[in-house]
Design a protein around this motif. Sequence first.
Motif, PDB file in Angstrom:
ATOM      1  N   UNK A  66       0.843  -1.196   0.000  1.00 29.18           N
ATOM      2  CA  UNK A  66       0.000   0.000   0.000  1.00 29.18           C
ATOM      3  C   UNK A  66       0.878   1.244   0.000  1.00 29.18           C
ATOM      4  N   UNK A  67       0.243   2.382  -0.169  1.00 27.75           N
ATOM      5  CA  UNK A  67       0.970   3.643  -0.379  1.00 27.75           C
ATOM      6  C   UNK A  67       0.598   4.671   0.684  1.00 27.75           C
ATOM      7  N   UNK A  68       1.590   5.406   1.176  1.00 29.94           N
ATOM      8  CA  UNK A  68       1.350   6.488   2.125  1.00 29.94           C
ATOM      9  C   UNK A  68       0.654   7.639   1.392  1.00 29.94           C
ATOM     10  N   UNK A  69      -0.516   8.026   1.897  1.00 29.61           N
ATOM     11  CA  UNK A  69      -1.231   9.164   1.299  1.00 29.61           C
ATOM     12  C   UNK A  69      -1.282  10.365   2.242  1.00 29.61           C
ATOM     13  N   UNK A  70      -0.943  10.151   3.525  1.00 30.15           N
ATOM     14  CA  UNK A  70      -0.823  11.259   4.468  1.00 30.15           C
ATOM     15  C   UNK A  70       0.159  10.858   5.543  1.00 30.15           C
ATOM     16  N   UNK A  71       0.975  11.821   5.979  1.00 28.94           N
ATOM     17  CA  UNK A  71       1.955  11.590   7.034  1.00 28.94           C
ATOM     18  C   UNK A  71       1.984  12.834   7.912  1.00 28.94           C
ATOM     19  N   UNK A  73      -5.829   1.839   1.630  1.00 27.72           N
ATOM     20  CA  UNK A  73      -6.606   0.606   1.677  1.00 27.72           C
ATOM     21  C   UNK A  73      -7.479   0.684   2.919  1.00 27.72           C
ATOM     22  N   UNK A  74      -8.642   0.050   2.896  1.00 32.01           N
ATOM     23  CA  UNK A  74      -9.538   0.141   4.040  1.00 32.01           C
ATOM     24  C   UNK A  74     -10.392  -1.089   4.209  1.00 32.01           C
ATOM     25  N   UNK A  75     -11.405  -0.958   5.028  1.00 33.80           N
ATOM     26  CA  UNK A  75     -12.243  -2.113   5.355  1.00 33.80           C
ATOM     27  C   UNK A  75     -13.038  -2.632   4.157  1.00 33.80           C
ATOM     28  N   UNK A 122      -6.151   1.287  13.206  1.00 30.78           N
ATOM     29  CA  UNK A 122      -7.517   1.028  12.773  1.00 30.78           C
ATOM     30  C   UNK A 122      -7.685   1.419  11.315  1.00 30.78           C
ATOM     31  N   UNK A 123      -8.936   1.408  10.894  1.00 35.57           N
ATOM     32  CA  UNK A 123      -9.212   1.722   9.498  1.00 35.57           C
ATOM     33  C   UNK A 123     -10.642   2.192   9.341  1.00 35.57           C
ATOM     34  N   UNK A 124     -10.834   3.039   8.321  1.00 37.89           N
ATOM     35  CA  UNK A 124     -12.174   3.393   7.868  1.00 37.89           C
ATOM     36  C   UNK A 124     -12.455   2.578   6.612  1.00 37.89           C
ATOM     37  N   UNK A 125     -13.488   2.914   5.878  1.00 41.82           N
ATOM     38  CA  UNK A 125     -13.804   2.172   4.664  1.00 41.82           C
ATOM     39  C   UNK A 125     -12.650   2.186   3.670  1.00 41.82           C
ATOM     40  N   UNK A 126     -11.940   3.312   3.596  1.00 42.89           N
ATOM     41  CA  UNK A 126     -10.972   3.520   2.523  1.00 42.89           C
ATOM     42  C   UNK A 126      -9.545   3.775   2.984  1.00 42.89           C
ATOM     43  N   UNK A 127      -9.339   3.949   4.294  1.00 48.06           N
ATOM     44  CA  UNK A 127      -8.023   4.340   4.773  1.00 48.06           C
ATOM     45  C   UNK A 127      -7.570   3.445   5.930  1.00 48.06           C
ATOM     46  N   UNK A 128      -6.294   3.091   5.900  1.00 47.09           N
ATOM     47  CA  UNK A 128      -5.644   2.343   6.967  1.00 47.09           C
ATOM     48  C   UNK A 128      -4.746   3.305   7.733  1.00 47.09           C
ATOM     49  N   UNK A 170     -11.671  -8.224  -3.540  1.00 43.13           N
ATOM     50  CA  UNK A 170     -11.853  -6.796  -3.817  1.00 43.13           C
ATOM     51  C   UNK A 170     -11.404  -6.432  -5.228  1.00 43.13           C
ATOM     52  N   UNK A 171     -12.273  -5.789  -6.014  1.00 48.56           N
ATOM     53  CA  UNK A 171     -11.864  -5.354  -7.347  1.00 48.56           C
ATOM     54  C   UNK A 171     -10.962  -4.119  -7.304  1.00 48.56           C
ATOM     55  N   UNK A 172     -10.798  -3.535  -6.133  1.00 50.05           N
ATOM     56  CA  UNK A 172     -10.002  -2.319  -6.005  1.00 50.05           C
ATOM     57  C   UNK A 172      -8.539  -2.599  -5.678  1.00 50.05           C
ATOM     58  N   UNK A 173      -8.204  -3.871  -5.518  1.00 44.08           N
ATOM     59  CA  UNK A 173      -6.829  -4.263  -5.212  1.00 44.08           C
ATOM     60  C   UNK A 173      -6.253  -4.967  -6.435  1.00 44.08           C
ATOM     61  N   UNK A 174      -5.190  -4.410  -6.992  1.00 42.62           N
ATOM     62  CA  UNK A 174      -4.561  -5.024  -8.157  1.00 42.62           C
ATOM     63  C   UNK A 174      -3.809  -6.280  -7.733  1.00 42.62           C
TER      64      UNK A 174
END
Length: 373
Positions: free
Chosen positions: A251-256, A291-293, A312-318, A352-356
């Motif tokens: 997965x990729x860092x989108x916020x730090x 990535x999320x739940x 933890x995680x939300x629907x879209x974020x870990x 999940x279709x959102x995970x390559x």
Amino acid sequence: MSGAATPRLEIYPERITYNALSVVELGHQHGATVAGVAKVTCAHPAVVDALVAGGVDLIADSRIDNLRQTRERGIELPLMLLRISERSRAAEVVEYADISLNSSLITMEVLSDAAIAAGKRHQVILMVDVGDLREGVWPDRAVEVAFGAAQLRGIEVVGLGCNLACFGGVVPSEENMRLLVEVRDACRAATGLELPMLSGGNSASLPFLASGHMPPEINNFRMGESIILGRNVFDRSPWPGTRQDTVQLVVEVVELERKPSVPIGKRGQNAFGEEPAFEDRGTRLRAIFNVGRQDVIVDGLDPLDPNISILGASSDHLILDVEDMAGVESLRVGDEMAFYPDYAALLALSTSPYVEKVVVAGPPSGPARWAVG
């Protein structure tokens, strides 16, 4: 950054083949056939090919669509449908599965009709519930159901089977395996059928098989997690002689950002109806990943760096605490991080279709994660 899209599930087929060779050898030494179960990866072609290369005798899956894909790719091994057959899809069952697991005489009647219409005979294994309370007829009804199935022209009852440790957590034992043999013998006497196959369960049977106490009459096993993840399913410890680095989530860092470790303000339920607890550890460096739940069972992720904590995680974020990770001073937005998924997490990621899904070719290499034995 690698240049590949994230989130992605990296699959290492040669490592899965390595595991399959080890597990299949144990089954063959017992005189049993081994069905390689591909369902946790939705029968990904690279995984199916790895199982074939590892010497499995059948390919098994719980979804008809996965068996269709496997058949259309030209896999020549017999295909086994694991999930109890559906009457509404009987025609597809007999078209794409050579063998199916069944417990309902009503369904087997429909399968028989579908097989006759297709000009073939469909093989079935009658499932018997030996205590786990998932699928299977109760032992005192097995003879009645087997006798009824034996009268159906479109199916061939090739044996009996059971499932353990999936619902009730019941461990394979001398008692429940011997019960399956005894029920098979009673069905033989009542029907006159040979019933040559006794399918003694899934990866949960592996420790009992390795102990040398498995009854010799049990001659088929359906192995998934023990091969694909190299795990003993009772405690998820590494299975001797297998690798555990067969798949990984990247997965990729989108916020730090540095933030307090406890939310500020009046709190209620989160988006999932939960009221999470937080430990006050002061201000910490937190990273959010893409990535999320919706994609994964978060509790089933194991960071490659043990100094990372999953918050933890939300629907879209870990959300991770990365304060103590190695090399944290060089971590930047856009960097990648890897995790090993457990069975539940891998199942979700595969679906999940959102995970390559990316196949990583080449022999086992790099920092190995495996059990010696």
